[in-house]
Scaffold this motif. Structure first.
Motif, PDB file in Angstrom:
ATOM      1  N   GLU A 130       0.808  -1.221   0.000  1.00  0.00           N
ATOM      2  CA  GLU A 130       0.000   0.000   0.000  1.00  0.00           C
ATOM      3  C   GLU A 130       0.848   1.281   0.000  1.00  0.00           C
ATOM      4  O   GLU A 130       0.338   2.360  -0.301  1.00  0.00           O
ATOM      5  CB  GLU A 130      -0.949   0.007   1.204  1.00  0.00           C
ATOM      6  CG  GLU A 130      -0.268   0.074   2.558  1.00  0.00           C
ATOM      7  CD  GLU A 130       0.162  -1.308   3.051  1.00  0.00           C
ATOM      8  OE1 GLU A 130       0.623  -1.383   4.205  1.00  0.00           O
ATOM      9  OE2 GLU A 130       0.015  -2.295   2.291  1.00  0.00           O
ATOM     10  N   GLN A 131       2.128   1.170   0.306  1.00  0.00           N
ATOM     11  CA  GLN A 131       3.012   2.337   0.303  1.00  0.00           C
ATOM     12  C   GLN A 131       3.900   2.422  -0.950  1.00  0.00           C
ATOM     13  O   GLN A 131       4.727   3.323  -1.060  1.00  0.00           O
ATOM     14  CB  GLN A 131       3.893   2.333   1.558  1.00  0.00           C
ATOM     15  CG  GLN A 131       3.135   2.489   2.865  1.00  0.00           C
ATOM     16  CD  GLN A 131       2.401   3.811   2.939  1.00  0.00           C
ATOM     17  OE1 GLN A 131       2.934   4.842   2.517  1.00  0.00           O
ATOM     18  NE2 GLN A 131       1.179   3.802   3.463  1.00  0.00           N
ATOM     19  N   SER A 132       3.723   1.507  -1.885  1.00  0.00           N
ATOM     20  CA  SER A 132       4.524   1.506  -3.114  1.00  0.00           C
ATOM     21  C   SER A 132       3.939   2.480  -4.116  1.00  0.00           C
ATOM     22  O   SER A 132       2.716   2.641  -4.215  1.00  0.00           O
ATOM     23  CB  SER A 132       4.559   0.102  -3.720  1.00  0.00           C
ATOM     24  OG  SER A 132       5.111  -0.833  -2.814  1.00  0.00           O
ATOM     25  N   ARG A 133       4.813   3.115  -4.874  1.00  0.00           N
ATOM     26  CA  ARG A 133       4.390   4.053  -5.910  1.00  0.00           C
ATOM     27  C   ARG A 133       5.173   3.787  -7.200  1.00  0.00           C
ATOM     28  O   ARG A 133       6.363   3.457  -7.160  1.00  0.00           O
ATOM     29  CB  ARG A 133       4.624   5.504  -5.462  1.00  0.00           C
ATOM     30  CG  ARG A 133       3.858   5.891  -4.198  1.00  0.00           C
ATOM     31  CD  ARG A 133       2.358   5.910  -4.425  1.00  0.00           C
ATOM     32  NE  ARG A 133       1.632   6.373  -3.254  1.00  0.00           N
ATOM     33  CZ  ARG A 133       1.154   5.550  -2.305  1.00  0.00           C
ATOM     34  NH1 ARG A 133       1.341   4.239  -2.422  1.00  0.00           N
ATOM     35  NH2 ARG A 133       0.511   6.038  -1.270  1.00  0.00           N
ATOM     36  N   PHE A 134       4.487   3.976  -8.351  1.00  0.00           N
ATOM     37  CA  PHE A 134       5.082   3.664  -9.647  1.00  0.00           C
ATOM     38  C   PHE A 134       4.803   4.793 -10.637  1.00  0.00           C
ATOM     39  O   PHE A 134       3.778   5.468 -10.563  1.00  0.00           O
ATOM     40  CB  PHE A 134       4.519   2.351 -10.191  1.00  0.00           C
ATOM     41  CG  PHE A 134       4.738   1.183  -9.279  1.00  0.00           C
ATOM     42  CD1 PHE A 134       5.910   0.450  -9.355  1.00  0.00           C
ATOM     43  CD2 PHE A 134       3.782   0.834  -8.330  1.00  0.00           C
ATOM     44  CE1 PHE A 134       6.129  -0.625  -8.504  1.00  0.00           C
ATOM     45  CE2 PHE A 134       3.990  -0.239  -7.473  1.00  0.00           C
ATOM     46  CZ  PHE A 134       5.166  -0.960  -7.568  1.00  0.00           C
ATOM     47  N   ALA A 135       5.738   4.956 -11.597  1.00  0.00           N
ATOM     48  CA  ALA A 135       5.567   5.991 -12.620  1.00  0.00           C
ATOM     49  C   ALA A 135       6.443   5.652 -13.823  1.00  0.00           C
ATOM     50  O   ALA A 135       7.336   4.807 -13.749  1.00  0.00           O
ATOM     51  CB  ALA A 135       5.930   7.370 -12.075  1.00  0.00           C
ATOM     52  N   GLU A 136       6.178   6.358 -14.934  1.00  0.00           N
ATOM     53  CA  GLU A 136       6.954   6.136 -16.159  1.00  0.00           C
ATOM     54  C   GLU A 136       8.297   6.849 -16.121  1.00  0.00           C
ATOM     55  O   GLU A 136       9.210   6.496 -16.874  1.00  0.00           O
ATOM     56  CB  GLU A 136       6.164   6.610 -17.381  1.00  0.00           C
ATOM     57  CG  GLU A 136       4.923   5.774 -17.670  1.00  0.00           C
ATOM     58  CD  GLU A 136       4.221   6.216 -18.934  1.00  0.00           C
ATOM     59  OE1 GLU A 136       4.556   7.305 -19.436  1.00  0.00           O
ATOM     60  OE2 GLU A 136       3.363   5.470 -19.420  1.00  0.00           O
ATOM     61  N   THR A 158      11.250  -0.328 -18.871  1.00  0.00           N
ATOM     62  CA  THR A 158      11.782   0.296 -17.665  1.00  0.00           C
ATOM     63  C   THR A 158      10.733   1.239 -17.074  1.00  0.00           C
ATOM     64  O   THR A 158      10.129   2.033 -17.795  1.00  0.00           O
ATOM     65  CB  THR A 158      13.075   1.075 -17.964  1.00  0.00           C
ATOM     66  OG1 THR A 158      14.082   0.156 -18.406  1.00  0.00           O
ATOM     67  CG2 THR A 158      13.577   1.799 -16.725  1.00  0.00           C
ATOM     68  N   PHE A 159      10.533   1.126 -15.775  1.00  0.00           N
ATOM     69  CA  PHE A 159       9.624   2.020 -15.061  1.00  0.00           C
ATOM     70  C   PHE A 159      10.317   2.460 -13.776  1.00  0.00           C
ATOM     71  O   PHE A 159      11.438   2.016 -13.472  1.00  0.00           O
ATOM     72  CB  PHE A 159       8.289   1.328 -14.757  1.00  0.00           C
ATOM     73  CG  PHE A 159       8.422   0.064 -13.956  1.00  0.00           C
ATOM     74  CD1 PHE A 159       8.363   0.077 -12.568  1.00  0.00           C
ATOM     75  CD2 PHE A 159       8.620  -1.159 -14.594  1.00  0.00           C
ATOM     76  CE1 PHE A 159       8.496  -1.083 -11.819  1.00  0.00           C
ATOM     77  CE2 PHE A 159       8.747  -2.334 -13.865  1.00  0.00           C
ATOM     78  CZ  PHE A 159       8.691  -2.295 -12.477  1.00  0.00           C
ATOM     79  N   PHE A 160       9.674   3.349 -13.024  1.00  0.00           N
ATOM     80  CA  PHE A 160      10.291   3.851 -11.798  1.00  0.00           C
ATOM     81  C   PHE A 160       9.426   3.504 -10.589  1.00  0.00           C
ATOM     82  O   PHE A 160       8.193   3.487 -10.658  1.00  0.00           O
ATOM     83  CB  PHE A 160      10.513   5.357 -11.893  1.00  0.00           C
ATOM     84  CG  PHE A 160      11.654   5.713 -12.811  1.00  0.00           C
ATOM     85  CD1 PHE A 160      12.919   5.924 -12.312  1.00  0.00           C
ATOM     86  CD2 PHE A 160      11.445   5.787 -14.180  1.00  0.00           C
ATOM     87  CE1 PHE A 160      13.975   6.218 -13.165  1.00  0.00           C
ATOM     88  CE2 PHE A 160      12.485   6.081 -15.044  1.00  0.00           C
ATOM     89  CZ  PHE A 160      13.764   6.296 -14.540  1.00  0.00           C
ATOM     90  N   PHE A 161      10.119   3.238  -9.484  1.00  0.00           N
ATOM     91  CA  PHE A 161       9.465   2.788  -8.257  1.00  0.00           C
ATOM     92  C   PHE A 161      10.046   3.548  -7.068  1.00  0.00           C
ATOM     93  O   PHE A 161      11.228   3.871  -7.029  1.00  0.00           O
ATOM     94  CB  PHE A 161       9.706   1.285  -8.077  1.00  0.00           C
ATOM     95  CG  PHE A 161       9.527   0.796  -6.669  1.00  0.00           C
ATOM     96  CD1 PHE A 161       8.261   0.734  -6.098  1.00  0.00           C
ATOM     97  CD2 PHE A 161      10.621   0.414  -5.916  1.00  0.00           C
ATOM     98  CE1 PHE A 161       8.098   0.283  -4.790  1.00  0.00           C
ATOM     99  CE2 PHE A 161      10.469  -0.043  -4.616  1.00  0.00           C
ATOM    100  CZ  PHE A 161       9.199  -0.103  -4.057  1.00  0.00           C
ATOM    101  N   LYS A 162       9.173   3.854  -6.097  1.00  0.00           N
ATOM    102  CA  LYS A 162       9.633   4.364  -4.811  1.00  0.00           C
ATOM    103  C   LYS A 162       8.717   3.823  -3.724  1.00  0.00           C
ATOM    104  O   LYS A 162       7.568   3.445  -3.988  1.00  0.00           O
ATOM    105  CB  LYS A 162       9.677   5.886  -4.791  1.00  0.00           C
ATOM    106  CG  LYS A 162       8.327   6.566  -4.888  1.00  0.00           C
ATOM    107  CD  LYS A 162       8.507   8.078  -4.870  1.00  0.00           C
ATOM    108  CE  LYS A 162       7.172   8.790  -5.046  1.00  0.00           C
ATOM    109  NZ  LYS A 162       7.317  10.263  -5.041  1.00  0.00           N
ATOM    110  N   GLN A 163       9.249   3.771  -2.520  1.00  0.00           N
ATOM    111  CA  GLN A 163       8.500   3.232  -1.397  1.00  0.00           C
ATOM    112  C   GLN A 163       8.353   4.309  -0.344  1.00  0.00           C
ATOM    113  O   GLN A 163       9.337   4.851   0.160  1.00  0.00           O
ATOM    114  CB  GLN A 163       9.229   2.006  -0.817  1.00  0.00           C
ATOM    115  CG  GLN A 163       8.486   1.319   0.298  1.00  0.00           C
ATOM    116  CD  GLN A 163       7.240   0.578  -0.186  1.00  0.00           C
ATOM    117  OE1 GLN A 163       7.044   0.429  -1.389  1.00  0.00           O
ATOM    118  NE2 GLN A 163       6.418   0.114   0.730  1.00  0.00           N
TER     119      GLN A 163
END
Length: 211
Positions: A130-136, A158-163
């Motif tokens: 629930e705290q994961s975030r994704f973007a191009e 390839t995509f981008f991820f942050k927690q």
């Protein structure tokens, strides 16, 4: 000439000869010798003026040569292409450790059953907790709790991820839409810092420190 064969596939090649006047010489009247030059495996089975090439499990190029009566020869180049997509894997550059709230790249690749990169069109859905975030991209984009990305004509995405949370590790799952093909990747989340009192919170990549 050129030709193509899928991995583990077969194709039959036929040699033909002409005399100096350009007239065809019957195959039964000549002895043919066949060669295969291949750094990636495969085999060739000759039958007089014809030969069947069977590809191995690796992609790349091979050369097939037919020679008539030990005098004249012709060579064709054969491209061994990957099979259909059967696997999805995380490959470099893919983050294994991230600081909370800070984005990094993750890359997945579609492969055939022999681990060859297999290009094609696919929609790939990724999610964590629930705290994961994704973007191009890593900045100036809208971050979402799950990502839906499309790749066209390539094997990699390839995509981008942050927690934004501190729970660790986080398991990221990527799946090809409409199939049962998926992959998982574990990411270790590190805190930005610590203090004797107060807290550190991450929100959309911006750190707020309360003392």
């Amino acid at each position: 000439g050129t030709a193509s064969v899928e991995v583990m596939g077969s194709r039959t090649f036929t040699a033909s000869a002409v005399n100096r006047f350009g007239h065809s010489i019957p195959a039964s009247g000549l002895d043919y010798t066949w060669w295969l030059i291949s750094p990636i495996g495969g085999s060739i089975t000759p039958t007089f003026a014809a030969a069947t090439f069977t590809a191995g499990s690796k992609t790349g190029t091979v050369e097939i040569t037919a020679e008539a009566e030990g005098k004249k020869s012709a060579t064709t180049t054969v491209t061994i292409t990957p099979g259909t997509i059967t696997k999805l894997v995380f490959v470099p550059p893919t983050a294994g450790t991230l600081t909370v709230g800070m984005p990094d790249a993750m890359t997945v690749q579609t492969q055939d059953r022999f681990d060859n990169p297999s290009p094609g069109n696919a929609t790939i859905i990724v999610h964590g907790d629930e705290q994961s975030r994704f973007a191009e991209a890593s900045s100036d984009v809208a971050w979402t709790t799950s990502g839906t990305f499309t790749k066209t004509g390539t094997s990699r995405l390839t995509f981008f991820f942050k927690q934004n949370g501190t729970s660790t590790p986080v398991i990221i799952t990527a799946a090809i839409e409409g199939t049962n093909i998926s992959a998982t990747h574990s990411v270790t989340i590190l805190l930005i810092g610590s203090s004797s009192s107060g807290s550190i919170m991450a929100d959309d990549g911006k750190t707020m420190v309360d003392i």
